[in-house]
Design a protein around this motif. Structure first.
Motif, PDB file in Angstrom:
ATOM      1  N   ASP A  17       0.899  -1.110   0.020  1.00 21.64           N
ATOM      2  CA  ASP A  17      -0.066  -0.177   0.022  1.00 21.64           C
ATOM      3  C   ASP A  17       0.877   1.428   0.068  1.00 21.64           C
ATOM      4  O   ASP A  17       1.744   1.304   0.729  1.00 21.64           O
ATOM      5  N   ASP A  18       0.658   2.244  -0.963  1.00 14.42           N
ATOM      6  CA  ASP A  18       1.348   3.659  -1.011  1.00 14.42           C
ATOM      7  C   ASP A  18       1.025   4.619   0.098  1.00 14.42           C
ATOM      8  O   ASP A  18       1.853   5.201   0.270  1.00 14.42           O
ATOM      9  N   HIS A  19       0.278   4.202   1.007  1.00 15.14           N
ATOM     10  CA  HIS A  19      -0.274   5.230   1.943  1.00 15.14           C
ATOM     11  C   HIS A  19       0.428   4.581   3.437  1.00 15.14           C
ATOM     12  O   HIS A  19      -0.089   3.816   3.951  1.00 15.14           O
ATOM     13  N   ARG A  20       1.556   5.224   3.682  1.00 16.57           N
ATOM     14  CA  ARG A  20       2.377   4.759   4.885  1.00 16.57           C
ATOM     15  C   ARG A  20       1.520   4.504   6.090  1.00 16.57           C
ATOM     16  O   ARG A  20       1.471   3.308   6.978  1.00 16.57           O
ATOM     17  N   LEU A  21       0.505   5.509   6.294  1.00 10.16           N
ATOM     18  CA  LEU A  21       0.037   5.264   7.754  1.00 10.16           C
ATOM     19  C   LEU A  21      -0.994   4.286   7.683  1.00 10.16           C
ATOM     20  O   LEU A  21      -1.232   3.537   8.739  1.00 10.16           O
ATOM     21  N   PHE A  22      -1.607   4.036   6.501  1.00 14.89           N
ATOM     22  CA  PHE A  22      -2.657   3.219   6.267  1.00 14.89           C
ATOM     23  C   PHE A  22      -1.844   1.781   6.532  1.00 14.89           C
ATOM     24  O   PHE A  22      -2.418   0.807   6.951  1.00 14.89           O
ATOM     25  N   ARG A  41       6.742  -4.664   3.871  1.00 14.23           N
ATOM     26  CA  ARG A  41       5.634  -3.686   3.466  1.00 14.23           C
ATOM     27  C   ARG A  41       6.329  -3.340   2.138  1.00 14.23           C
ATOM     28  O   ARG A  41       7.326  -2.605   1.892  1.00 14.23           O
ATOM     29  N   ALA A  42       5.542  -3.142   1.326  1.00 14.40           N
ATOM     30  CA  ALA A  42       5.837  -2.694  -0.322  1.00 14.40           C
ATOM     31  C   ALA A  42       5.015  -1.257  -0.385  1.00 14.40           C
ATOM     32  O   ALA A  42       3.953  -1.125   0.070  1.00 14.40           O
ATOM     33  N   ARG A  43       5.688  -0.213  -1.124  1.00  7.25           N
ATOM     34  CA  ARG A  43       4.978   1.057  -1.235  1.00  7.25           C
ATOM     35  C   ARG A  43       4.395   1.165  -2.807  1.00  7.25           C
ATOM     36  O   ARG A  43       3.539   2.169  -2.894  1.00  7.25           O
ATOM     37  N   ASN A  44       4.673   0.145  -3.629  1.00  5.39           N
ATOM     38  CA  ASN A  44       3.877   0.192  -4.933  1.00  5.39           C
ATOM     39  C   ASN A  44       3.891  -1.270  -5.448  1.00  5.39           C
ATOM     40  O   ASN A  44       4.571  -2.164  -5.036  1.00  5.39           O
ATOM     41  N   GLY A  45       3.124  -1.464  -6.541  1.00  5.64           N
ATOM     42  CA  GLY A  45       3.021  -2.852  -7.032  1.00  5.64           C
ATOM     43  C   GLY A  45       4.224  -3.409  -7.518  1.00  5.64           C
ATOM     44  O   GLY A  45       4.614  -4.616  -7.537  1.00  5.64           O
ATOM     45  N   ALA A  46       5.365  -2.604  -8.207  1.00  2.00           N
ATOM     46  CA  ALA A  46       6.553  -3.295  -8.747  1.00  2.00           C
ATOM     47  C   ALA A  46       7.295  -3.712  -7.490  1.00  2.00           C
ATOM     48  O   ALA A  46       7.966  -4.788  -7.524  1.00  2.00           O
ATOM     49  N   GLU A  47       7.198  -2.689  -6.186  1.00  2.00           N
ATOM     50  CA  GLU A  47       8.130  -3.377  -5.261  1.00  2.00           C
ATOM     51  C   GLU A  47       7.127  -4.605  -4.519  1.00  2.00           C
ATOM     52  O   GLU A  47       8.011  -5.487  -4.117  1.00  2.00           O
ATOM     53  N   ALA A  48       6.203  -4.518  -4.638  1.00  4.88           N
ATOM     54  CA  ALA A  48       5.341  -5.885  -4.213  1.00  4.88           C
ATOM     55  C   ALA A  48       5.600  -7.117  -4.766  1.00  4.88           C
ATOM     56  O   ALA A  48       6.000  -8.107  -4.297  1.00  4.88           O
ATOM     57  N   LEU A  49       5.952  -6.994  -6.161  1.00  4.01           N
ATOM     58  CA  LEU A  49       6.283  -8.125  -7.001  1.00  4.01           C
ATOM     59  C   LEU A  49       7.597  -8.685  -6.441  1.00  4.01           C
ATOM     60  O   LEU A  49       7.810  -9.816  -6.370  1.00  4.01           O
ATOM     61  N   GLU A  50       8.821  -7.646  -6.468  1.00  5.53           N
ATOM     62  CA  GLU A  50       9.834  -7.831  -6.202  1.00  5.53           C
ATOM     63  C   GLU A  50       9.992  -8.770  -4.571  1.00  5.53           C
ATOM     64  O   GLU A  50      10.504  -9.818  -4.280  1.00  5.53           O
ATOM     65  N   MET A  51       9.248  -8.218  -3.765  1.00  5.10           N
ATOM     66  CA  MET A  51       9.331  -8.539  -2.314  1.00  5.10           C
ATOM     67  C   MET A  51       8.514 -10.075  -2.171  1.00  5.10           C
ATOM     68  O   MET A  51       8.973 -10.960  -1.581  1.00  5.10           O
ATOM     69  N   VAL A  52       7.376 -10.380  -2.840  1.00  8.15           N
ATOM     70  CA  VAL A  52       6.963 -11.586  -2.707  1.00  8.15           C
ATOM     71  C   VAL A  52       7.706 -12.467  -3.385  1.00  8.15           C
ATOM     72  O   VAL A  52       7.536 -13.709  -2.692  1.00  8.15           O
ATOM     73  N   PRO A  67       1.189   3.831  -7.257  1.00 11.33           N
ATOM     74  CA  PRO A  67       1.957   4.390  -8.199  1.00 11.33           C
ATOM     75  C   PRO A  67       2.949   3.398  -8.736  1.00 11.33           C
ATOM     76  O   PRO A  67       2.953   2.084  -8.312  1.00 11.33           O
ATOM     77  N   VAL A  68       3.691   3.675  -9.816  1.00 15.87           N
ATOM     78  CA  VAL A  68       4.699   2.745 -10.506  1.00 15.87           C
ATOM     79  C   VAL A  68       3.969   1.466 -11.438  1.00 15.87           C
ATOM     80  O   VAL A  68       4.092   1.475 -12.541  1.00 15.87           O
ATOM     81  N   MET A  69       3.317   0.499 -10.428  1.00 12.03           N
ATOM     82  CA  MET A  69       2.459  -0.541 -11.123  1.00 12.03           C
ATOM     83  C   MET A  69       1.262  -0.580 -10.328  1.00 12.03           C
ATOM     84  O   MET A  69       1.583  -0.908  -8.822  1.00 12.03           O
ATOM     85  N   ASP A  70      -0.092  -0.654 -10.406  1.00  5.65           N
ATOM     86  CA  ASP A  70      -0.977  -0.867  -9.791  1.00  5.65           C
ATOM     87  C   ASP A  70      -1.225  -2.169  -9.195  1.00  5.65           C
ATOM     88  O   ASP A  70      -0.666  -2.995  -9.558  1.00  5.65           O
ATOM     89  N   GLY A  71      -2.264  -2.237  -8.145  1.00  5.60           N
ATOM     90  CA  GLY A  71      -2.494  -3.815  -7.632  1.00  5.60           C
ATOM     91  C   GLY A  71      -3.005  -4.503  -8.560  1.00  5.60           C
ATOM     92  O   GLY A  71      -2.628  -5.703  -8.357  1.00  5.60           O
TER      93      GLY A  71
END
Length: 130
Positions: A17-22, A41-52, A67-71
């Motif tokens: 999720d790109d909203h840090r507080l959420f 925690r990933a801040r965008n879709g591309a980071e989520a892909l890499e982290m998973v 941003p970068v890549m949507d969910g």
């Protein structure tokens, strides 16, 4: 080993999720549940892909709009790379088009952000039993 003696491993969850507080609030909600472990925690879709792929998480809580890549695209790519991966889509919208796009991309479920506190833990635990 006797199945009764086996210690059940917690469900390894990645929050995207790109909203840090959420994202921090989600992590706090999940920290109260011993059967769930937040592994990153990933801040965008591309980071989520890499982290998973790096963290070998069991489940991804994926914001639909980032941003970068949507969910939706991140979900599609995660499921291509790891078909057994489970993605639970999070969004502020309950629009039918968003639900359909999420399911078409391979999301296992869909939770609106206004229902997070009441449904999130039960939904995660239910998906892990499938």
């Amino acid at each position: 080993m006797d199945p009764a003696a086996r210690i059940e491993q917690p469900i390894r969850v990645l929050i995207a999720d790109d909203h840090r507080l959420f994202a921090e609030a989600l992590e706090a909600i999940l920290a109260a549940e011993s059967r769930i472990e937040v592994v990153g925690r990933a801040r965008n879709g591309a980071e989520a892909l890499e982290m998973v792929l790096d963290l070998n998480s069991d489940l991804v809580l994926m914001d639909i709009s980032m941003p970068v890549m949507d969910g939706v695209e991140a979900t599609r790519r995660i499921r291509e790379a790891r078909p057994e991966a489970c993605v639970l889509m999070l969004t502020g919208s309950s629009a039918v088009a968003d639900v359909d796009r999420s399911r078409d991309a391979g999301a296992a479920g869909y939770v609106t952000k206004d229902r997070i506190a009441s449904e999130l833990v039960d939904t995660i635990l239910g998906l892990s039993k499938k």
